[in-house]
Motif scaffolding. Sequence first.
Motif, PDB file in Angstrom:
ATOM      1  N   SER A  47     -13.336 -25.481 -59.572  1.00  0.00           N
ATOM      2  CA  SER A  47     -12.329 -24.485 -59.882  1.00  0.00           C
ATOM      3  C   SER A  47     -11.251 -25.110 -60.765  1.00  0.00           C
ATOM      4  CB  SER A  47     -11.722 -23.928 -58.597  1.00  0.00           C
ATOM      5  OG  SER A  47     -10.983 -24.928 -57.948  1.00  0.00           O
ATOM      6  N   GLY A  48     -10.655 -24.280 -61.586  1.00  0.00           N
ATOM      7  CA  GLY A  48      -9.645 -24.769 -62.500  1.00  0.00           C
ATOM      8  C   GLY A  48     -10.201 -25.233 -63.830  1.00  0.00           C
ATOM      9  N   HIS A  49     -11.525 -25.292 -63.939  1.00  0.00           N
ATOM     10  CA  HIS A  49     -12.162 -25.717 -65.177  1.00  0.00           C
ATOM     11  C   HIS A  49     -12.839 -24.530 -65.846  1.00  0.00           C
ATOM     12  CE1 HIS A  49     -11.746 -30.069 -64.681  1.00  0.00           C
ATOM     13  NE2 HIS A  49     -11.949 -29.854 -63.402  1.00  0.00           N
ATOM     14  N   THR A  50     -12.688 -24.442 -67.144  1.00  0.00           N
ATOM     15  CA  THR A  50     -13.448 -23.472 -67.914  1.00  0.00           C
ATOM     16  C   THR A  50     -14.697 -24.186 -68.392  1.00  0.00           C
ATOM     17  OG1 THR A  50     -11.441 -22.371 -68.634  1.00  0.00           O
ATOM     18  CG2 THR A  50     -13.425 -21.958 -69.920  1.00  0.00           C
ATOM     19  N   LEU A  51     -15.832 -23.734 -67.925  1.00  0.00           N
ATOM     20  CA  LEU A  51     -17.087 -24.402 -68.249  1.00  0.00           C
ATOM     21  C   LEU A  51     -17.747 -23.722 -69.440  1.00  0.00           C
ATOM     22  CD1 LEU A  51     -18.470 -24.833 -64.637  1.00  0.00           C
ATOM     23  CD2 LEU A  51     -17.151 -26.466 -65.988  1.00  0.00           C
ATOM     24  N   PRO A  52     -17.961 -24.460 -70.518  1.00  0.00           N
ATOM     25  CA  PRO A  52     -18.591 -23.864 -71.693  1.00  0.00           C
ATOM     26  C   PRO A  52     -20.057 -23.520 -71.459  1.00  0.00           C
ATOM     27  CG  PRO A  52     -18.318 -26.216 -72.008  1.00  0.00           C
ATOM     28  CD  PRO A  52     -17.631 -25.864 -70.717  1.00  0.00           C
ATOM     29  N   CYS A  53     -20.635 -24.049 -70.391  1.00  0.00           N
ATOM     30  CA  CYS A  53     -22.074 -23.889 -70.153  1.00  0.00           C
ATOM     31  C   CYS A  53     -22.410 -22.659 -69.332  1.00  0.00           C
ATOM     32  CB  CYS A  53     -22.625 -25.135 -69.476  1.00  0.00           C
ATOM     33  SG  CYS A  53     -21.798 -25.558 -67.936  1.00  0.00           S
ATOM     34  N   ARG A  54     -21.503 -21.755 -69.174  1.00  0.00           N
ATOM     35  CA  ARG A  54     -21.760 -20.566 -68.371  1.00  0.00           C
ATOM     36  C   ARG A  54     -22.414 -19.488 -69.225  1.00  0.00           C
ATOM     37  NH1 ARG A  54     -21.917 -21.950 -63.406  1.00  0.00           N
ATOM     38  NH2 ARG A  54     -21.142 -20.002 -62.612  1.00  0.00           N
ATOM     39  N   GLY A  55     -23.723 -19.586 -69.385  1.00  0.00           N
ATOM     40  CA  GLY A  55     -24.475 -18.572 -70.115  1.00  0.00           C
ATOM     41  C   GLY A  55     -24.814 -19.018 -71.516  1.00  0.00           C
ATOM     42  N   GLY A  56     -25.650 -18.238 -72.162  1.00  0.00           N
ATOM     43  CA  GLY A  56     -26.028 -18.547 -73.536  1.00  0.00           C
ATOM     44  C   GLY A  56     -27.384 -19.218 -73.617  1.00  0.00           C
ATOM     45  N   GLN A  57     -28.117 -18.910 -74.649  1.00  0.00           N
ATOM     46  CA  GLN A  57     -29.464 -19.444 -74.841  1.00  0.00           C
ATOM     47  C   GLN A  57     -29.469 -20.962 -75.018  1.00  0.00           C
ATOM     48  OE1 GLN A  57     -32.488 -18.229 -74.532  1.00  0.00           O
ATOM     49  NE2 GLN A  57     -33.425 -20.148 -75.192  1.00  0.00           N
ATOM     50  N   GLU A  58     -28.407 -21.517 -75.588  1.00  0.00           N
ATOM     51  CA  GLU A  58     -28.410 -22.950 -75.878  1.00  0.00           C
ATOM     52  C   GLU A  58     -28.510 -23.819 -74.631  1.00  0.00           C
ATOM     53  OE1 GLU A  58     -24.102 -21.532 -76.015  1.00  0.00           O
ATOM     54  OE2 GLU A  58     -26.002 -20.840 -76.788  1.00  0.00           O
ATOM     55  N   TRP A  59     -28.273 -23.262 -73.467  1.00  0.00           N
ATOM     56  CA  TRP A  59     -28.322 -24.033 -72.226  1.00  0.00           C
ATOM     57  C   TRP A  59     -29.667 -23.916 -71.524  1.00  0.00           C
ATOM     58  CZ3 TRP A  59     -24.330 -27.016 -72.393  1.00  0.00           C
ATOM     59  CH2 TRP A  59     -23.215 -26.584 -73.088  1.00  0.00           C
ATOM     60  N   GLN A  60     -30.530 -23.044 -71.999  1.00  0.00           N
ATOM     61  CA  GLN A  60     -31.807 -22.784 -71.334  1.00  0.00           C
ATOM     62  C   GLN A  60     -32.792 -23.927 -71.554  1.00  0.00           C
ATOM     63  OE1 GLN A  60     -31.900 -20.163 -69.280  1.00  0.00           O
ATOM     64  NE2 GLN A  60     -29.793 -19.890 -69.960  1.00  0.00           N
ATOM     65  N   PRO A  61     -33.679 -24.139 -70.585  1.00  0.00           N
ATOM     66  CA  PRO A  61     -34.663 -25.226 -70.718  1.00  0.00           C
ATOM     67  C   PRO A  61     -35.527 -25.125 -71.972  1.00  0.00           C
ATOM     68  CG  PRO A  61     -34.638 -24.404 -68.483  1.00  0.00           C
ATOM     69  CD  PRO A  61     -33.759 -23.483 -69.288  1.00  0.00           C
ATOM     70  N   ASP A  62     -35.799 -23.918 -72.436  1.00  0.00           N
ATOM     71  CA  ASP A  62     -36.659 -23.749 -73.612  1.00  0.00           C
ATOM     72  C   ASP A  62     -35.859 -23.524 -74.895  1.00  0.00           C
ATOM     73  OD1 ASP A  62     -35.728 -21.261 -72.924  1.00  0.00           O
ATOM     74  OD2 ASP A  62     -37.651 -20.245 -73.160  1.00  0.00           O
ATOM     75  N   ALA A  63     -34.596 -23.935 -74.907  1.00  0.00           N
ATOM     76  CA  ALA A  63     -33.748 -23.758 -76.089  1.00  0.00           C
ATOM     77  C   ALA A  63     -34.295 -24.555 -77.265  1.00  0.00           C
ATOM     78  CB  ALA A  63     -32.316 -24.194 -75.784  1.00  0.00           C
ATOM     79  N   SER A  64     -34.080 -24.019 -78.439  1.00  0.00           N
ATOM     80  CA  SER A  64     -34.514 -24.717 -79.656  1.00  0.00           C
ATOM     81  C   SER A  64     -33.662 -25.967 -79.861  1.00  0.00           C
ATOM     82  CB  SER A  64     -34.343 -23.790 -80.858  1.00  0.00           C
ATOM     83  OG  SER A  64     -32.954 -23.607 -81.133  1.00  0.00           O
ATOM     84  N   PRO A  65     -34.142 -26.904 -80.669  1.00  0.00           N
ATOM     85  CA  PRO A  65     -33.326 -28.082 -80.965  1.00  0.00           C
ATOM     86  C   PRO A  65     -31.955 -27.720 -81.543  1.00  0.00           C
ATOM     87  CG  PRO A  65     -35.586 -28.489 -81.617  1.00  0.00           C
ATOM     88  CD  PRO A  65     -35.505 -27.035 -81.224  1.00  0.00           C
ATOM     89  N   ALA A  66     -31.900 -26.693 -82.356  1.00  0.00           N
ATOM     90  CA  ALA A  66     -30.609 -26.277 -82.931  1.00  0.00           C
ATOM     91  C   ALA A  66     -29.674 -25.764 -81.838  1.00  0.00           C
ATOM     92  CB  ALA A  66     -30.822 -25.208 -83.996  1.00  0.00           C
ATOM     93  N   ASP A  67     -30.213 -24.975 -80.906  1.00  0.00           N
ATOM     94  CA  ASP A  67     -29.388 -24.490 -79.802  1.00  0.00           C
ATOM     95  C   ASP A  67     -28.959 -25.630 -78.890  1.00  0.00           C
ATOM     96  OD1 ASP A  67     -29.313 -21.824 -80.548  1.00  0.00           O
ATOM     97  OD2 ASP A  67     -31.011 -21.248 -79.303  1.00  0.00           O
ATOM     98  N   GLN A  68     -29.854 -26.585 -78.655  1.00  0.00           N
ATOM     99  CA  GLN A  68     -29.476 -27.741 -77.839  1.00  0.00           C
ATOM    100  C   GLN A  68     -28.341 -28.514 -78.501  1.00  0.00           C
ATOM    101  OE1 GLN A  68     -32.833 -30.189 -76.878  1.00  0.00           O
ATOM    102  NE2 GLN A  68     -33.666 -28.716 -75.444  1.00  0.00           N
TER     103      GLN A  68
END
Length: 73
Positions: free
Chosen positions: A2-23
């Motif tokens: 709590s108290g942190h804004t996490l940039p990783c909350r959602g979005g294709q770039e975080w998915q296991p099958d994300a493209s290299p560009a999204d990673q």
Amino acid sequence: MSGHTLPCRGGQEWQPDASPADQAIAVKLCGSCGLKPECLSFALASNQTSGVWGGTRPQDRRRIRREAKGDAA
């Protein structure tokens, strides 16, 4: 976390099958996260083999594990 804004909350770039560009986008977003060290520690301890964790891609974590094994030998 709590108290942190996490940039990783959602979005294709975080998915296991994300493209290299999204990673690459995800890795860049991790740079400003205050929980990056804890996230990477979790990923290494729990052997996360996909997705972006703590600013690392799967191949980065494999390298970190290999290097750590070499240091322990």
